[in-house]
Motif scaffolding. Structure first.
Motif, PDB file in Angstrom:
ATOM      1  N   ILE A   1       0.807  -1.221   0.000  1.00 47.94           N
ATOM      2  CA  ILE A   1       0.000   0.000   0.000  1.00 47.94           C
ATOM      3  C   ILE A   1       0.841   1.273   0.000  1.00 47.94           C
ATOM      4  CG2 ILE A   1      -1.954  -1.130   1.116  1.00 47.94           C
ATOM      5  CD1 ILE A   1       0.088   1.244   3.215  1.00 47.94           C
ATOM      6  N   LEU A   2       2.164   1.143  -0.006  1.00 48.63           N
ATOM      7  CA  LEU A   2       2.998   2.320   0.202  1.00 48.63           C
ATOM      8  C   LEU A   2       2.796   3.362  -0.905  1.00 48.63           C
ATOM      9  CD1 LEU A   2       5.008   3.433   2.206  1.00 48.63           C
ATOM     10  CD2 LEU A   2       6.860   2.454   0.845  1.00 48.63           C
ATOM     11  N   SER A   3       2.868   2.950  -2.170  1.00 51.30           N
ATOM     12  CA  SER A   3       2.697   3.908  -3.268  1.00 51.30           C
ATOM     13  C   SER A   3       1.265   4.440  -3.309  1.00 51.30           C
ATOM     14  CB  SER A   3       3.062   3.263  -4.602  1.00 51.30           C
ATOM     15  OG  SER A   3       2.260   2.133  -4.851  1.00 51.30           O
ATOM     16  N   LEU A   4       0.300   3.596  -2.935  1.00 52.22           N
ATOM     17  CA  LEU A   4      -1.095   4.045  -2.891  1.00 52.22           C
ATOM     18  C   LEU A   4      -1.291   5.088  -1.785  1.00 52.22           C
ATOM     19  CD1 LEU A   4      -2.853   0.565  -3.300  1.00 52.22           C
ATOM     20  CD2 LEU A   4      -2.408   2.275  -5.080  1.00 52.22           C
ATOM     21  N   TYR A   5      -0.596   4.883  -0.670  1.00 49.77           N
ATOM     22  CA  TYR A   5      -0.677   5.837   0.439  1.00 49.77           C
ATOM     23  C   TYR A   5      -0.058   7.171   0.033  1.00 49.77           C
ATOM     24  CZ  TYR A   5      -0.494   7.398   5.349  1.00 49.77           C
ATOM     25  OH  TYR A   5      -0.652   8.078   6.538  1.00 49.77           O
ATOM     26  N   VAL A   6       1.081   7.101  -0.685  1.00 48.14           N
ATOM     27  CA  VAL A   6       1.715   8.324  -1.186  1.00 48.14           C
ATOM     28  C   VAL A   6       0.763   9.053  -2.130  1.00 48.14           C
ATOM     29  CG1 VAL A   6       3.610   9.238  -2.591  1.00 48.14           C
ATOM     30  CG2 VAL A   6       4.060   7.452  -0.898  1.00 48.14           C
ATOM     31  N   ARG A   7       0.118   8.322  -3.019  1.00 48.32           N
ATOM     32  CA  ARG A   7      -0.834   8.940  -3.950  1.00 48.32           C
ATOM     33  C   ARG A   7      -1.982   9.614  -3.202  1.00 48.32           C
ATOM     34  NH1 ARG A   7      -3.752   5.139  -8.289  1.00 48.32           N
ATOM     35  NH2 ARG A   7      -4.868   4.478  -6.398  1.00 48.32           N
ATOM     36  N   GLN A   8      -2.424   8.977  -2.121  1.00 49.08           N
ATOM     37  CA  GLN A   8      -3.535   9.545  -1.344  1.00 49.08           C
ATOM     38  C   GLN A   8      -3.139  10.856  -0.681  1.00 49.08           C
ATOM     39  OE1 GLN A   8      -6.110   7.036   1.369  1.00 49.08           O
ATOM     40  NE2 GLN A   8      -5.066   8.234   2.944  1.00 49.08           N
ATOM     41  N   ILE A   9      -1.982  10.883  -0.006  1.00 48.82           N
ATOM     42  CA  ILE A   9      -1.598  12.098   0.714  1.00 48.82           C
ATOM     43  C   ILE A   9      -1.112  13.199  -0.239  1.00 48.82           C
ATOM     44  CG2 ILE A   9      -1.076  10.860   2.843  1.00 48.82           C
ATOM     45  CD1 ILE A   9       1.847  11.021   2.213  1.00 48.82           C
ATOM     46  N   MET A  10      -0.797  12.841  -1.500  1.00 44.84           N
ATOM     47  CA  MET A  10      -0.406  13.836  -2.497  1.00 44.84           C
ATOM     48  C   MET A  10      -1.566  14.209  -3.414  1.00 44.84           C
ATOM     49  SD  MET A  10       3.484  12.793  -3.617  1.00 44.84           S
ATOM     50  CE  MET A  10       3.681  14.341  -4.518  1.00 44.84           C
ATOM     51  N   ASN A  11      -2.773  13.714  -3.082  1.00 47.05           N
ATOM     52  CA  ASN A  11      -3.979  14.064  -3.839  1.00 47.05           C
ATOM     53  C   ASN A  11      -3.828  13.791  -5.341  1.00 47.05           C
ATOM     54  OD1 ASN A  11      -5.394  15.091  -1.504  1.00 47.05           O
ATOM     55  ND2 ASN A  11      -4.068  16.901  -1.629  1.00 47.05           N
ATOM     56  N   ASN A  12      -3.333  12.582  -5.651  1.00 43.79           N
ATOM     57  CA  ASN A  12      -3.213  12.136  -7.044  1.00 43.79           C
ATOM     58  C   ASN A  12      -2.292  13.025  -7.885  1.00 43.79           C
ATOM     59  OD1 ASN A  12      -5.014   9.826  -6.928  1.00 43.79           O
ATOM     60  ND2 ASN A  12      -6.689  11.307  -6.763  1.00 43.79           N
ATOM     61  N   SER A  13      -1.272  13.574  -7.257  1.00 44.73           N
ATOM     62  CA  SER A  13      -0.318  14.423  -7.972  1.00 44.73           C
ATOM     63  C   SER A  13       0.409  13.630  -9.058  1.00 44.73           C
ATOM     64  CB  SER A  13       0.706  14.995  -6.990  1.00 44.73           C
ATOM     65  OG  SER A  13       1.805  15.551  -7.663  1.00 44.73           O
ATOM     66  N   PRO A  14       0.736  14.267 -10.198  1.00 42.72           N
ATOM     67  CA  PRO A  14       1.526  13.583 -11.235  1.00 42.72           C
ATOM     68  C   PRO A  14       2.910  13.155 -10.748  1.00 42.72           C
ATOM     69  CG  PRO A  14       0.509  15.586 -12.095  1.00 42.72           C
ATOM     70  CD  PRO A  14       0.310  15.604 -10.610  1.00 42.72           C
ATOM     71  N   ALA A  15       3.386  13.764  -9.651  1.00 40.21           N
ATOM     72  CA  ALA A  15       4.713  13.431  -9.111  1.00 40.21           C
ATOM     73  C   ALA A  15       4.674  12.244  -8.154  1.00 40.21           C
ATOM     74  CB  ALA A  15       5.306  14.644  -8.402  1.00 40.21           C
ATOM     75  N   THR A  16       3.529  11.568  -8.050  1.00 47.00           N
ATOM     76  CA  THR A  16       3.389  10.467  -7.095  1.00 47.00           C
ATOM     77  C   THR A  16       4.438   9.382  -7.303  1.00 47.00           C
ATOM     78  OG1 THR A  16       1.016  10.813  -6.764  1.00 47.00           O
ATOM     79  CG2 THR A  16       1.872   8.609  -6.331  1.00 47.00           C
ATOM     80  N   THR A  17       4.666   8.989  -8.562  1.00 49.85           N
ATOM     81  CA  THR A  17       5.621   7.910  -8.837  1.00 49.85           C
ATOM     82  C   THR A  17       7.021   8.276  -8.358  1.00 49.85           C
ATOM     83  OG1 THR A  17       4.336   7.232 -10.770  1.00 49.85           O
ATOM     84  CG2 THR A  17       6.608   6.445 -10.632  1.00 49.85           C
ATOM     85  N   PHE A  18       7.433   9.523  -8.630  1.00 51.29           N
ATOM     86  CA  PHE A  18       8.766   9.973  -8.217  1.00 51.29           C
ATOM     87  C   PHE A  18       8.913   9.930  -6.700  1.00 51.29           C
ATOM     88  CE2 PHE A  18      11.386  13.585  -6.746  1.00 51.29           C
ATOM     89  CZ  PHE A  18      12.615  13.184  -7.246  1.00 51.29           C
TER      90      PHE A  18
END
Length: 406
Positions: A240-257
């Motif tokens: 869930i780590l990358s999904l958690y990052v996506r959540q707290i970054m509000n689906n930012s395009p920089a999520t993968t980085f």
């Protein structure tokens, strides 16, 4: 001449060689992980459920077999020597990875991942060999240093694998990985020195006999459980780590980085902290370092559930890397200090089996908790796992200290 009667500097030379070996082996293990599911997808036309199932099987297969095979190889190591097992593991992995690059369907790939588990054991045997050769007073420092080879390889591996897969192909990356293991085999076979006296098969101890050789068998088995829970806790947040990052970054395009940074930061911290904590543990007591690591992990996992931006998560993940540097290396050091040389191979292989079980259980726990609650719940459940581990370790190490006073 026994393992412990080699020339005074032999273990230091072996440590340098095996650091390189574990570094390269860890690169080999980790560099195919980022695209393994994509490789599965390239082997057929699958719906989402099938792809998830086959990818999960491909990931878990090697860990499952490792848990079963490690005790058998550990027994062989105590009979024939650790260097032979290092050669067996590295050459076997080379062949398996080259064959993975030739796999024509997903079932062949899964079968080869199962076979990969059979040829496991390079890193555990490297730990066992150093543990039998290094002076006990310096085992924390030496095993902590060896951990940095494993951690740094795991850090560079995904980056190298992603680059190679982009420049060439998935299959070519498997071939390159196979040749990396051939290099590990050659370096180990040529430069590692072990003066091992083989034990006749008739004189080999059975499991009950091995346990009888342990001065504190209860402590050793508590440490196995500790290893399993540490791995389960570390891996419970992986799904869930990358999904958690996506959540707290509000689906930012920089999520993968930023997901890459969040994933890599603990390893960077462990790389620098492990040797230092190993030396401190040799002075003040490795069990104290282990307990401090658990307390630090609990103090960090809980606030991770409530972060509001990615930089808070990155900072907390860095501290988790320091906690990790004080946990698994400390367990291995305590095992080394409480295990006679003649059964070290089997004890460390049993520990690897429990480690593999933690690798399998952790992602399953994380996936279940995140689906039943939310991503934050995974961090809370992980903190509870560490609390359980702290309780077990505190009581077992207190028993060890009491036994020493008597």
């Amino acid at each position: 001449m026994s393992d412990n009667q080699l020339a005074p500097n032999s273990w230091q030379r072996n440590l340098k060689v095996l650091w390189f070996g574990t570094f390269m082996a860890s690169i080999g293990f980790s560099e195919v992980m980022p695209f393994l599911s994509l490789y599965v997808d390239s082997m057929g036309t699958f719906n989402r459920g099938q792809l998830s199932l086959y990818s999960g099987l491909a990931f878990a297969a090697s860990y499952f077999v490792t848990a079963l095979a490690s005790p058998l190889w550990g027994k062989m190591a105590d009979r024939t020597g650790r260097k032979l097992m290092l050669n067996r593991a590295s050459l076997g992995m080379a062949i398996v990875f080259i064959l993975m690059g030739l796999a024509m369907n997903v079932w062949q790939l899964i079968a080869l991942r199962l076979l990969q588990g059979v040829f496991s054991g390079y890193i555990s045997n490297a730990n066992a060999l150093i543990a039998t050769q290094v002076p006990k007073r310096r085992s924390g420092q030496a095993l902590g240093m060896l951990v940095t080879g494993n951690v740094s390889g795991a850090l560079f591996g995904p980056l190298l694998g992603g680059t190679l897969a982009s420049l060439f192909s998935y299959r070519m990356t498997f071939f390159i990985t196979g040749f990396l293991f051939i290099l590990v085999f050659l370096v180990t076979a040529i430069f590692v020195k072990e003066d091992f006296q083989p034990t006749a098969k008739a004189k080999m101890l059975n499991t009950k006999g091995v346990i009888g050789e342990l001065a504190n068998a209860k402590l050793v088995f508590w440490l196995f459980t500790t290893t399993m829970i540490i791995q389960a806790a570390n891996n419970s947040i992986v799904p869930i780590l990358s999904l958690y990052v996506r959540q707290i970054m509000n689906n930012s395009p920089a999520t993968t980085f930023y997901s890459g940074i969040v994933a890599a930061v603990p390893g960077i911290a462990t790389l620098f902290a492990a040797p230092l904590l190993g030396r401190v543990g040799d002075r003040i007591g490795t069990d104290r370092i282990l307990i401090i690591g658990f307390i630090l992990a609990i103090a960090v996992y809980i606030p991770m559930a409530f972060v509001t931006n990615v930089w808070q998560l990155i900072a907390l993940r860095f501290v988790i890397g320091v906690a990790n540097a004080s946990m698994l290396p400390a367990v291995q050091t305590i095992l080394a200090k409480n295990t006679p040389p003649q059964v070290t191979g089997r004890v460390f292989s049993w520990n690897q089996s429990f480690q593999a079980m933690g690798n399998v259980a952790g992602p399953m726990i994380g996936s279940f908790v995140s689906s039943a609650f939310d991503y934050a719940g995974v961090f809370i459940s992980t903190a509870l796992l560490v609390v359980i581990n702290l309780t077990l370790v505190y009581h077992s190490t207190q028993s060890m200290r009491n036994a020493r006073r008597q």
